[in-house]
Every structure is written in C-alpha cells, then in structure tokens.
Design a protein around this motif. Structure first.
Motif, PDB file in Angstrom:
ATOM      1  N   LYS A   1      -0.102  -6.996   0.652  1.00 56.16           N
ATOM      2  CA  LYS A   1      -1.069  -7.953   0.137  1.00 56.16           C
ATOM      3  C   LYS A   1      -0.438  -9.339   0.020  1.00 56.16           C
ATOM      4  O   LYS A   1       0.610  -9.510  -0.617  1.00 56.16           O
ATOM      5  CB  LYS A   1      -1.571  -7.498  -1.241  1.00 56.16           C
ATOM      6  CG  LYS A   1      -2.688  -8.361  -1.803  1.00 56.16           C
ATOM      7  CD  LYS A   1      -3.121  -7.875  -3.179  1.00 56.16           C
ATOM      8  CE  LYS A   1      -3.941  -6.640  -3.137  1.00 56.16           C
ATOM      9  NZ  LYS A   1      -4.479  -6.282  -4.481  1.00 56.16           N
TER      10      LYS A   1
ATOM     11  N   GLY B   1       1.777  -0.611  11.707  1.00 56.16           N
ATOM     12  CA  GLY B   1       2.335  -0.736  10.372  1.00 56.16           C
ATOM     13  C   GLY B   1       3.626  -1.532  10.357  1.00 56.16           C
ATOM     14  O   GLY B   1       4.108  -2.019  11.372  1.00 56.16           O
ATOM     15  N   TYR B   2       4.173  -1.659   9.172  1.00 57.64           N
ATOM     16  CA  TYR B   2       5.422  -2.396   8.966  1.00 57.64           C
ATOM     17  C   TYR B   2       6.571  -1.387   8.872  1.00 57.64           C
ATOM     18  O   TYR B   2       6.458  -0.383   8.165  1.00 57.64           O
ATOM     19  CB  TYR B   2       5.350  -3.205   7.668  1.00 57.64           C
ATOM     20  CG  TYR B   2       4.248  -4.233   7.645  1.00 57.64           C
ATOM     21  CD1 TYR B   2       2.975  -3.916   7.158  1.00 57.64           C
ATOM     22  CD2 TYR B   2       4.470  -5.530   8.089  1.00 57.64           C
ATOM     23  CE1 TYR B   2       1.957  -4.850   7.130  1.00 57.64           C
ATOM     24  CE2 TYR B   2       3.456  -6.483   8.063  1.00 57.64           C
ATOM     25  CZ  TYR B   2       2.212  -6.138   7.589  1.00 57.64           C
ATOM     26  OH  TYR B   2       1.211  -7.065   7.564  1.00 57.64           O
TER      27      TYR B   2
ATOM     28  N   THR C   1       5.098   1.003   5.721  1.00 60.15           N
ATOM     29  CA  THR C   1       3.842   0.891   5.016  1.00 60.15           C
ATOM     30  C   THR C   1       2.791   0.377   5.974  1.00 60.15           C
ATOM     31  O   THR C   1       3.125  -0.289   6.963  1.00 60.15           O
ATOM     32  CB  THR C   1       3.948  -0.038   3.799  1.00 60.15           C
ATOM     33  OG1 THR C   1       2.713  -0.010   3.075  1.00 60.15           O
ATOM     34  CG2 THR C   1       4.249  -1.468   4.204  1.00 60.15           C
ATOM     35  N   ASP C   2       1.546   0.674   5.681  1.00 58.87           N
ATOM     36  CA  ASP C   2       0.497   0.255   6.602  1.00 58.87           C
ATOM     37  C   ASP C   2      -0.128  -1.068   6.202  1.00 58.87           C
ATOM     38  O   ASP C   2      -0.806  -1.703   7.010  1.00 58.87           O
ATOM     39  CB  ASP C   2      -0.600   1.326   6.689  1.00 58.87           C
ATOM     40  CG  ASP C   2      -1.362   1.474   5.383  1.00 58.87           C
ATOM     41  OD1 ASP C   2      -2.575   1.759   5.421  1.00 58.87           O
ATOM     42  OD2 ASP C   2      -0.736   1.329   4.306  1.00 58.87           O
ATOM     43  N   ALA C   3       0.098  -1.517   4.961  1.00 56.78           N
ATOM     44  CA  ALA C   3      -0.555  -2.742   4.522  1.00 56.78           C
ATOM     45  C   ALA C   3       0.202  -3.386   3.381  1.00 56.78           C
ATOM     46  O   ALA C   3       0.766  -2.694   2.529  1.00 56.78           O
ATOM     47  CB  ALA C   3      -1.993  -2.439   4.073  1.00 56.78           C
TER      48      ALA C   3
ATOM     49  N   ASN D   1       0.836  -1.193   0.000  1.00 57.58           N
ATOM     50  CA  ASN D   1       0.000   0.000   0.000  1.00 57.58           C
ATOM     51  C   ASN D   1       0.881   1.256   0.000  1.00 57.58           C
ATOM     52  O   ASN D   1       2.047   1.194  -0.421  1.00 57.58           O
ATOM     53  CB  ASN D   1      -0.935  -0.044   1.208  1.00 57.58           C
ATOM     54  CG  ASN D   1      -2.166   0.830   1.014  1.00 57.58           C
ATOM     55  OD1 ASN D   1      -2.541   1.174  -0.103  1.00 57.58           O
ATOM     56  ND2 ASN D   1      -2.775   1.201   2.113  1.00 57.58           N
TER      57      ASN D   1
ATOM     58  N   TRP E   1      -5.333  -7.930   1.699  1.00 60.40           N
ATOM     59  CA  TRP E   1      -4.536  -6.915   2.369  1.00 60.40           C
ATOM     60  C   TRP E   1      -4.389  -7.266   3.844  1.00 60.40           C
ATOM     61  O   TRP E   1      -5.359  -7.610   4.512  1.00 60.40           O
ATOM     62  CB  TRP E   1      -5.178  -5.539   2.223  1.00 60.40           C
ATOM     63  CG  TRP E   1      -5.012  -4.979   0.854  1.00 60.40           C
ATOM     64  CD1 TRP E   1      -5.963  -4.912  -0.130  1.00 60.40           C
ATOM     65  CD2 TRP E   1      -3.812  -4.429   0.289  1.00 60.40           C
ATOM     66  NE1 TRP E   1      -5.424  -4.350  -1.257  1.00 60.40           N
ATOM     67  CE2 TRP E   1      -4.102  -4.044  -1.031  1.00 60.40           C
ATOM     68  CE3 TRP E   1      -2.522  -4.233   0.781  1.00 60.40           C
ATOM     69  CZ2 TRP E   1      -3.156  -3.465  -1.873  1.00 60.40           C
ATOM     70  CZ3 TRP E   1      -1.576  -3.656  -0.055  1.00 60.40           C
ATOM     71  CH2 TRP E   1      -1.894  -3.270  -1.363  1.00 60.40           C
ATOM     72  N   ASN E   2      -3.169  -7.169   4.327  1.00 61.51           N
ATOM     73  CA  ASN E   2      -2.850  -7.454   5.721  1.00 61.51           C
ATOM     74  C   ASN E   2      -2.299  -6.209   6.396  1.00 61.51           C
ATOM     75  O   ASN E   2      -1.472  -5.504   5.811  1.00 61.51           O
ATOM     76  CB  ASN E   2      -1.806  -8.573   5.814  1.00 61.51           C
ATOM     77  CG  ASN E   2      -2.351  -9.910   5.402  1.00 61.51           C
ATOM     78  OD1 ASN E   2      -2.715 -10.736   6.227  1.00 61.51           O
ATOM     79  ND2 ASN E   2      -2.414 -10.134   4.106  1.00 61.51           N
ATOM     80  N   ARG E   3      -2.773  -5.983   7.591  1.00 65.21           N
ATOM     81  CA  ARG E   3      -2.279  -4.861   8.378  1.00 65.21           C
ATOM     82  C   ARG E   3      -1.868  -5.352   9.757  1.00 65.21           C
ATOM     83  O   ARG E   3      -2.428  -6.311  10.282  1.00 65.21           O
ATOM     84  CB  ARG E   3      -3.368  -3.783   8.505  1.00 65.21           C
ATOM     85  CG  ARG E   3      -3.636  -3.033   7.223  1.00 65.21           C
ATOM     86  CD  ARG E   3      -4.761  -2.019   7.378  1.00 65.21           C
ATOM     87  NE  ARG E   3      -4.834  -1.115   6.239  1.00 65.21           N
ATOM     88  CZ  ARG E   3      -5.425  -1.405   5.086  1.00 65.21           C
ATOM     89  NH1 ARG E   3      -6.009  -2.577   4.935  1.00 65.21           N
ATOM     90  NH2 ARG E   3      -5.442  -0.528   4.105  1.00 65.21           N
TER      91      ARG E   3
END
Length: 123
Positions: free
Chosen positions: A100, A111-112, A96-98, A31, A105-107
């Motif tokens: 795929k 965030g990461y 990033t916050d998400a 994302n 989509w994974n959150r």
C-alpha cells in the motif's frame, strides 16, 4: 518496495535457523506475506503464508517445524525453522502480492520478491 531476505546459512540436520525479510520503501501496508523455497531442478514451493490478520498456513512438509510471523510496525516477516532436514536445503524467498502506497494497494505481475537467501542443511 524492496524485499530483502537474511538469515540463511549452513546448518547441520536437526538444527535451527531464523530467516528474516524486511520491506523497505514508503509503504503503509503489506498484504499477505509468503515464504517460498526452490531447490535445484525443482519448482518453487510455497512454504508458509501469513495474512494481514494473522491467518497462517504451512506446506505439509514443514508443519510442526517452521513458524511464520510478521511485525507490521517493522515491516518484517520471519520464518523460524527448527528440526531442519537436508531436504529443506533451498534458496528461500519472501513474497507479497500487494503493498500500500498513499492508501492505495499496488500490485505488479507476479508479485514482489526478494533476492533469496540460501539455506543448506548438511546430513
């Protein structure tokens, strides 16, 4: 997903650096990607943002000097920094916050984040 920053270092004021952030893992999408920075004793600051569609925003402090870009195929995001100033000295993080996985989509909370790369600008 693992985010890994690189490209930091020591540079004189007025110089340039290019930071890179790579995303590894079996992901099929990322994302909005962000660059943050944090100096000792200061809060983490959002420096630049780029969405999947390429919409970009910068902190006022770096407008006209920094350029963010991303390469979807390589799962990379870059931060080109020019006309560096001593006040740009900080640890720079990509985020990033998400992401795929298998079309979903994974959150995660917060965030990461990568581990950061140190940028030091000498006067």
């Amino acid at each position: 997903v693992q985010l890994v920053e690189s490209g930091g270092g020591l540079v004189q004021a007025g110089g340039s650096l290019v930071l890179s952030c790579s995303a590894s893992g079996t992901i099929s999408g990322i994302n909005t990607m962000n660059w943050y920075r944090q100096s000792p004793g200061k809060q983490r600051e959002l420096v630049a943002t780029i969405t999947q569609r390429g919409n970009i925003n910068y902190a006022d402090s770096v407008k006209g000097r920094f350029t963010i870009s991303r390469d979807e195929a390589k799962r990379m995001v870059y931060l080109q920094m020019t006309s560096l100033k001593p006040e740009d000295t900080a640890v720079y993080y990509c985020n990033t916050d998400a992401v795929k996985y298998d079309g979903i989509w994974n959150r995660v909370p917060g965030g990461y984040w990568g581990q950061g790369t140190q940028v030091t600008v000498s006067s």
